[in-house]
Design a protein around this motif. Sequence first.
Motif, PDB file in Angstrom:
ATOM      1  N   ASN A  12       0.840  -1.188   0.000  1.00  0.00           N
ATOM      2  CA  ASN A  12       0.000   0.000   0.000  1.00  0.00           C
ATOM      3  C   ASN A  12       0.882   1.248   0.000  1.00  0.00           C
ATOM      4  OD1 ASN A  12      -1.662   2.166   0.601  1.00  0.00           O
ATOM      5  ND2 ASN A  12      -2.981   0.961   1.944  1.00  0.00           N
ATOM      6  N   PRO A  13       0.769   2.076  -1.068  1.00  0.00           N
ATOM      7  CA  PRO A  13       1.692   3.214  -1.196  1.00  0.00           C
ATOM      8  C   PRO A  13       1.504   4.283  -0.129  1.00  0.00           C
ATOM      9  CG  PRO A  13      -0.013   3.320  -2.879  1.00  0.00           C
ATOM     10  CD  PRO A  13      -0.175   2.000  -2.185  1.00  0.00           C
ATOM     11  N   THR A  14       0.366   4.281   0.558  1.00  0.00           N
ATOM     12  CA  THR A  14       0.111   5.351   1.517  1.00  0.00           C
ATOM     13  C   THR A  14       0.300   4.907   2.971  1.00  0.00           C
ATOM     14  OG1 THR A  14      -2.237   4.831   1.517  1.00  0.00           O
ATOM     15  CG2 THR A  14      -1.520   6.513  -0.017  1.00  0.00           C
ATOM     16  N   TYR A  46       8.130   4.696   3.733  1.00  0.00           N
ATOM     17  CA  TYR A  46       7.049   4.313   2.833  1.00  0.00           C
ATOM     18  C   TYR A  46       7.634   3.417   1.736  1.00  0.00           C
ATOM     19  CZ  TYR A  46       3.963   7.697   4.993  1.00  0.00           C
ATOM     20  OH  TYR A  46       3.182   8.368   5.883  1.00  0.00           O
ATOM     21  N   PHE A  57       7.684   3.496  -1.443  1.00  0.00           N
ATOM     22  CA  PHE A  57       8.386   4.115  -2.572  1.00  0.00           C
ATOM     23  C   PHE A  57       9.777   4.607  -2.182  1.00  0.00           C
ATOM     24  CE2 PHE A  57       6.290   7.668  -0.537  1.00  0.00           C
ATOM     25  CZ  PHE A  57       7.250   8.676  -0.588  1.00  0.00           C
ATOM     26  N   GLU A  58      10.059   4.629  -0.906  1.00  0.00           N
ATOM     27  CA  GLU A  58      11.384   5.060  -0.476  1.00  0.00           C
ATOM     28  C   GLU A  58      12.388   3.903  -0.462  1.00  0.00           C
ATOM     29  OE1 GLU A  58      10.341   8.713   2.523  1.00  0.00           O
ATOM     30  OE2 GLU A  58       9.811   6.712   3.191  1.00  0.00           O
ATOM     31  N   ARG A 109      -7.991   6.213   1.382  1.00  0.00           N
ATOM     32  CA  ARG A 109      -6.924   7.172   1.162  1.00  0.00           C
ATOM     33  C   ARG A 109      -6.433   7.143  -0.284  1.00  0.00           C
ATOM     34  NH1 ARG A 109      -2.460   8.076   5.744  1.00  0.00           N
ATOM     35  NH2 ARG A 109      -2.221  10.282   5.313  1.00  0.00           N
ATOM     36  N   ASN A 110      -6.301   5.936  -0.819  1.00  0.00           N
ATOM     37  CA  ASN A 110      -5.779   5.827  -2.174  1.00  0.00           C
ATOM     38  C   ASN A 110      -6.782   6.294  -3.222  1.00  0.00           C
ATOM     39  OD1 ASN A 110      -3.034   4.582  -2.000  1.00  0.00           O
ATOM     40  ND2 ASN A 110      -4.166   3.112  -0.760  1.00  0.00           N
ATOM     41  N   ILE A 134      -2.611  13.376   1.745  1.00  0.00           N
ATOM     42  CA  ILE A 134      -3.156  12.070   1.366  1.00  0.00           C
ATOM     43  C   ILE A 134      -2.046  11.127   0.903  1.00  0.00           C
ATOM     44  CG2 ILE A 134      -4.645  10.863  -0.275  1.00  0.00           C
ATOM     45  CD1 ILE A 134      -6.305  13.472  -0.408  1.00  0.00           C
ATOM     46  N   ASN A 135      -1.177  11.631   0.054  1.00  0.00           N
ATOM     47  CA  ASN A 135      -0.173  10.761  -0.562  1.00  0.00           C
ATOM     48  C   ASN A 135       1.237  11.146  -0.117  1.00  0.00           C
ATOM     49  OD1 ASN A 135       1.483   9.266  -2.155  1.00  0.00           O
ATOM     50  ND2 ASN A 135       0.437   9.740  -4.075  1.00  0.00           N
ATOM     51  N   PRO A 136       1.868  10.292   0.667  1.00  0.00           N
ATOM     52  CA  PRO A 136       3.201  10.613   1.189  1.00  0.00           C
ATOM     53  C   PRO A 136       4.219  10.860   0.085  1.00  0.00           C
ATOM     54  CG  PRO A 136       2.647   8.306   1.556  1.00  0.00           C
ATOM     55  CD  PRO A 136       1.401   8.988   1.114  1.00  0.00           C
ATOM     56  N   ARG A 137       3.944  10.295  -1.077  1.00  0.00           N
ATOM     57  CA  ARG A 137       4.898  10.446  -2.163  1.00  0.00           C
ATOM     58  C   ARG A 137       4.958  11.897  -2.646  1.00  0.00           C
ATOM     59  NH1 ARG A 137       6.028   5.937  -6.484  1.00  0.00           N
ATOM     60  NH2 ARG A 137       8.077   6.697  -6.975  1.00  0.00           N
ATOM     61  N   ARG A 160       4.299  14.428  -0.816  1.00  0.00           N
ATOM     62  CA  ARG A 160       4.899  15.173   0.284  1.00  0.00           C
ATOM     63  C   ARG A 160       6.418  15.226   0.125  1.00  0.00           C
ATOM     64  NH1 ARG A 160       3.449  12.207   5.398  1.00  0.00           N
ATOM     65  NH2 ARG A 160       1.537  11.949   4.248  1.00  0.00           N
ATOM     66  N   SER A 161       7.002  14.112  -0.316  1.00  0.00           N
ATOM     67  CA  SER A 161       8.459  14.048  -0.325  1.00  0.00           C
ATOM     68  C   SER A 161       9.042  14.629  -1.605  1.00  0.00           C
ATOM     69  CB  SER A 161       8.913  12.603  -0.180  1.00  0.00           C
ATOM     70  OG  SER A 161       8.717  11.938  -1.403  1.00  0.00           O
TER      71      SER A 161
END
Lengths: 354, 315
Positions: A121-123, A168, A170-171, B233-234, B307-310, B312-313
């Motif tokens: 789950n990406p989140t 996460y 993706f990291e 969330r997704n 919502i999406n940590p990606r 954020r970074s």
Amino acid sequence: MTISSSTGYPRSSSAALDEPVLSIRELTVDLDGADKQPGLVEDVSFDVHANRTLALIGESGCGKTMTAMAVLGLLPPAIHVSGGSVRFDGQDLLDLRPRELRQVRGGGIGMIFQDPMSSLNPTMKVGEQIIEARRLHVDESKSAAAKRAVELLDQVGIPNAARRADAYPFEMSGGMQQRVMIAMSIACDPKVLIADEPTTALDVTIQAEILDLLANLQRDLGMAIMLVTHDLGVVADFADEVAVMYAGHLVELGPIREVFHNPQHPYTQGLLDAMPQGAVPRSQLSIVRGRVPLAGQFPRGCRFRTRCPHAREHCERDDMATVDVRVDHRSRCLLVQTGEMTLTPRHPGGVNGE
Amino acid sequence: MSSRLLVRRLGGSVLVVFLASILVALMVHLVPGDAASAVAGENASPEQIQSTRERLGLDEPIWVQYFSWATDALRGDFGQSLITNRPVIEMVRQVLPATLSITLAASVIAVVIGVTLGGLAGLRRGVTDRVTSLGASLGIAMPSFWVGMLLVTFFALEFDLFPVLDYTPLTEDPVGWLHHITLPALALGLGMSAEVARQTRGGVVDVMAQPYIRTARAKGAPGGRLFARHVVRNAAIPVVTVLGLQIGRLLGGVIIIEQVFAINGLGTMAVRAVADRDFPVIQAYVLLTTVIVVAINLLVDLSYGWINPRVRSEE
């Protein structure tokens, strides 16, 4: 050579001592509303034993993944199991209520998938995802689960596990993501691990690391592994038994050395011949001509006969089954079963370093 | 990381408002012909036109005009209405609550109905899905003024459940306020809820087909948990995007709804100002709407990060 009936599955002499952990019998998987069509998976039977690995192999579209998904009731919508049984822990998984089945999923049977990136789950932080896997089955506090998650990450070889638990997906690199998936799948000490093409999406060097990890975990935890793959190299290095699937049928089943050195089905032989080995420069690679027919267009009788160089008229017979043709070694080829054709052992080499 | 993103997005928003303000301030000059004579009206004498020009500062260099207008606007001073001679900001203050009430209520209605129905349709498929999709198509196809008229006909005139016209401030009479805004908010929100339902359904269907949902199932997660922890969330990002766009559109839609329900709101004020060529009022209206839309976009952008940590970074 013995020919036994299709229902009476004979227990092999070497396996007589240990009961199988997971036992699949006459599994048939169909598309919804397609009564007249031949099954996507038909009459598939095999056993998976503790501490051992069974590899389910075949080209794309052969029903390997369908078979694996059917075990835990994870088939996509519009596809359903229409017959057979999946025995695990004294129960038939196909008969369980949803609530009981959820206990088995991630509990007694863990599962990992092909593409770790999209399978996480990406989140959600990876630690949280492992904690969730743990707390769905074990009654423990969040902090205890969090501690266990870090231990699991450490166990699957993730450096700085405590810190990485906060990352996460993706990291992380693909290899690390697959390690996270593995940590999650073994979170509740499963007896069986189903690995659906676990290395296909990874770099070659990483593939070897992941397989090593799985082998080590199997040794430490004693779990049975059902490995779905189309990579014969992976099978050769890793599996104890091989089940070869073609167009939804199980065409050959036996111990790895038996199958690799003395294949008893023309399809297996074709697959093995198509494997580059011996490394003779400029030599011709042989191929299995044609393609796997699309689901719904499977031919009657032996489904391989449309591509088989040895096919004869009676290969269309409907009453064919996968039967023992040698000790511990089953084949679905009528010609081999009746002795009309003898497949000669292949030259050893390439398998298990012989 | 996160704060840099905030600063950048905030900077972008300020820039957009600044550029819009230039257009707004110089809007008077966009009118064909001479701005002063246009403002002064058809029958104005040359003296009247000249005095109008001076009063509006139209004889000053353009950048001076902008600067004085902008500094005043920053202080909340948009000048006086050419028609009523009342300070524009006072007029805005008087009509804004009605419009904001209706728009916000419409948004809440849209989110509640849209997300619930869309979510159910995406999860259940089958009959729920088909009924919702049909309803959504209808909702999108029906113009809001017509929905408004239907609502008035049935719920106000036929069954006498709600008042037909007008508005009661929240501060004076909360129940009356709710009573008055229900029908206009419904008329405005139903179309939007259809849009939201469609997007939610699409998002949920998409997410349900993702491998990580299969993973969650393979872990043994039950349906409710699956939805709450893995789907919501997704699936939220496209929904939030549509919400942002739709709230912007609501500000346009509310003009019509105010006419249908005879509510003295921002839209009514704007329509009257356009008819009267009341430039200061139009300027205030356009700038205010720009700020609201930009602010909503900013919120949408920032919510992506939440919502999406990606996101954020990302730099």
